[in-house]
Design a protein around this motif. Structure first.
Motif, PDB file in Angstrom:
ATOM      1  N   GLN A  28       4.343  -6.510  -2.055  1.00 33.44           N
ATOM      2  CA  GLN A  28       3.147  -6.052  -1.343  1.00 33.44           C
ATOM      3  C   GLN A  28       3.459  -4.786  -0.551  1.00 33.44           C
ATOM      4  O   GLN A  28       2.676  -3.840  -0.541  1.00 33.44           O
ATOM      5  CB  GLN A  28       2.622  -7.150  -0.399  1.00 33.44           C
ATOM      6  CG  GLN A  28       1.409  -6.735   0.407  1.00 33.44           C
ATOM      7  CD  GLN A  28       0.199  -6.387  -0.461  1.00 33.44           C
ATOM      8  OE1 GLN A  28      -0.019  -7.005  -1.492  1.00 33.44           O
ATOM      9  NE2 GLN A  28      -0.560  -5.394  -0.048  1.00 33.44           N
ATOM     10  N   LYS A  29       4.611  -4.740   0.087  1.00 33.76           N
ATOM     11  CA  LYS A  29       5.030  -3.538   0.820  1.00 33.76           C
ATOM     12  C   LYS A  29       5.230  -2.371  -0.144  1.00 33.76           C
ATOM     13  O   LYS A  29       4.899  -1.231   0.168  1.00 33.76           O
ATOM     14  CB  LYS A  29       6.319  -3.794   1.605  1.00 33.76           C
ATOM     15  CG  LYS A  29       6.154  -4.752   2.730  1.00 33.76           C
ATOM     16  CD  LYS A  29       5.395  -4.113   3.855  1.00 33.76           C
ATOM     17  CE  LYS A  29       5.323  -5.073   5.027  1.00 33.76           C
ATOM     18  NZ  LYS A  29       4.386  -4.649   6.030  1.00 33.76           N
ATOM     19  N   GLU A  30       5.792  -2.659  -1.330  1.00 37.58           N
ATOM     20  CA  GLU A  30       5.956  -1.608  -2.330  1.00 37.58           C
ATOM     21  C   GLU A  30       4.603  -1.007  -2.693  1.00 37.58           C
ATOM     22  O   GLU A  30       4.463   0.209  -2.761  1.00 37.58           O
ATOM     23  CB  GLU A  30       6.621  -2.140  -3.588  1.00 37.58           C
ATOM     24  CG  GLU A  30       6.723  -1.085  -4.678  1.00 37.58           C
ATOM     25  CD  GLU A  30       7.164  -1.621  -6.013  1.00 37.58           C
ATOM     26  OE1 GLU A  30       6.450  -1.344  -7.004  1.00 37.58           O
ATOM     27  OE2 GLU A  30       8.196  -2.293  -6.086  1.00 37.58           O
ATOM     28  N   LEU A  35       0.765   3.454  -2.613  1.00 28.53           N
ATOM     29  CA  LEU A  35      -0.565   4.012  -2.346  1.00 28.53           C
ATOM     30  C   LEU A  35      -0.508   5.108  -1.287  1.00 28.53           C
ATOM     31  O   LEU A  35      -1.184   6.129  -1.407  1.00 28.53           O
ATOM     32  CB  LEU A  35      -1.535   2.902  -1.930  1.00 28.53           C
ATOM     33  CG  LEU A  35      -1.870   1.884  -3.013  1.00 28.53           C
ATOM     34  CD1 LEU A  35      -2.693   0.738  -2.435  1.00 28.53           C
ATOM     35  CD2 LEU A  35      -2.592   2.542  -4.176  1.00 28.53           C
ATOM     36  N   TRP A  36       0.307   4.903  -0.264  1.00 25.33           N
ATOM     37  CA  TRP A  36       0.430   5.910   0.794  1.00 25.33           C
ATOM     38  C   TRP A  36       1.052   7.204   0.258  1.00 25.33           C
ATOM     39  O   TRP A  36       0.547   8.293   0.522  1.00 25.33           O
ATOM     40  CB  TRP A  36       1.265   5.355   1.952  1.00 25.33           C
ATOM     41  CG  TRP A  36       1.443   6.340   3.051  1.00 25.33           C
ATOM     42  CD1 TRP A  36       0.512   6.746   3.963  1.00 25.33           C
ATOM     43  CD2 TRP A  36       2.638   7.079   3.344  1.00 25.33           C
ATOM     44  NE1 TRP A  36       1.065   7.684   4.805  1.00 25.33           N
ATOM     45  CE2 TRP A  36       2.354   7.898   4.448  1.00 25.33           C
ATOM     46  CE3 TRP A  36       3.906   7.106   2.777  1.00 25.33           C
ATOM     47  CZ2 TRP A  36       3.313   8.747   5.004  1.00 25.33           C
ATOM     48  CZ3 TRP A  36       4.862   7.951   3.328  1.00 25.33           C
ATOM     49  CH2 TRP A  36       4.556   8.756   4.425  1.00 25.33           C
ATOM     50  N   ILE A  37       2.129   7.080  -0.510  1.00 25.26           N
ATOM     51  CA  ILE A  37       2.783   8.268  -1.072  1.00 25.26           C
ATOM     52  C   ILE A  37       1.825   9.002  -2.007  1.00 25.26           C
ATOM     53  O   ILE A  37       1.728  10.231  -1.964  1.00 25.26           O
ATOM     54  CB  ILE A  37       4.092   7.888  -1.805  1.00 25.26           C
ATOM     55  CG1 ILE A  37       5.135   7.413  -0.796  1.00 25.26           C
ATOM     56  CG2 ILE A  37       4.627   9.069  -2.614  1.00 25.26           C
ATOM     57  CD1 ILE A  37       6.402   6.851  -1.426  1.00 25.26           C
ATOM     58  N   PHE A  49       8.355   1.988  -9.696  1.00 25.05           N
ATOM     59  CA  PHE A  49       8.404   2.656  -8.396  1.00 25.05           C
ATOM     60  C   PHE A  49       9.777   3.264  -8.113  1.00 25.05           C
ATOM     61  O   PHE A  49       9.885   4.422  -7.740  1.00 25.05           O
ATOM     62  CB  PHE A  49       8.020   1.650  -7.306  1.00 25.05           C
ATOM     63  CG  PHE A  49       7.944   2.221  -5.933  1.00 25.05           C
ATOM     64  CD1 PHE A  49       6.952   3.119  -5.588  1.00 25.05           C
ATOM     65  CD2 PHE A  49       8.852   1.849  -4.968  1.00 25.05           C
ATOM     66  CE1 PHE A  49       6.865   3.642  -4.315  1.00 25.05           C
ATOM     67  CE2 PHE A  49       8.778   2.357  -3.693  1.00 25.05           C
ATOM     68  CZ  PHE A  49       7.784   3.260  -3.361  1.00 25.05           C
ATOM     69  N   MET A  50      10.829   2.468  -8.305  1.00 24.65           N
ATOM     70  CA  MET A  50      12.174   2.948  -7.989  1.00 24.65           C
ATOM     71  C   MET A  50      12.596   4.107  -8.882  1.00 24.65           C
ATOM     72  O   MET A  50      13.205   5.062  -8.418  1.00 24.65           O
ATOM     73  CB  MET A  50      13.174   1.809  -8.069  1.00 24.65           C
ATOM     74  CG  MET A  50      13.002   0.810  -6.956  1.00 24.65           C
ATOM     75  SD  MET A  50      14.287  -0.421  -7.027  1.00 24.65           S
ATOM     76  CE  MET A  50      13.550  -1.705  -6.052  1.00 24.65           C
TER      77      MET A  50
END
Length: 83
Positions: A28-30, A35-37, A49-50
């Motif tokens: 969830q944090k990922e 979304l923020w990035i 993501f990584m």
């Protein structure tokens, strides 16, 4: 001879450290970070993501979006070994 040094040097993360990191990983944090990035940079992050952050290009673009001119030159590596 001490038993601490029999196996030779260890490179990378040990299995114990990896398991602790995996236990703390929060998908969830990922998603929130993804979304923020994407919102700040205007760029879409790939499915992994990584891997999208691995070469540092997206992170440099994020830094420049937050503080313009912080990273003067961003190298876009054409080969994986640059990562």
């Amino acid at each position: 001879m001490s038993t601490h040094f029999r196996s030779g040097p260890a490179f990378g993360l040990s299995a114990e450290v990896k398991s602790k990191l995996a236990a703390k990983y929060d998908s969830q944090k990922e998603e929130e970070l993804r979304l923020w990035i994407e919102d700040v940079t205007g760029k879409r992050i790939g499915d992994n993501f990584m891997d999208s952050l691995k070469d540092g290009v997206l992170l440099c673009e994020l830094i420049n979006a937050l503080q313009p001119g912080s990273v003067r030159k961003i190298n876009n590596p054409s080969q994986n070994w640059h990562q």
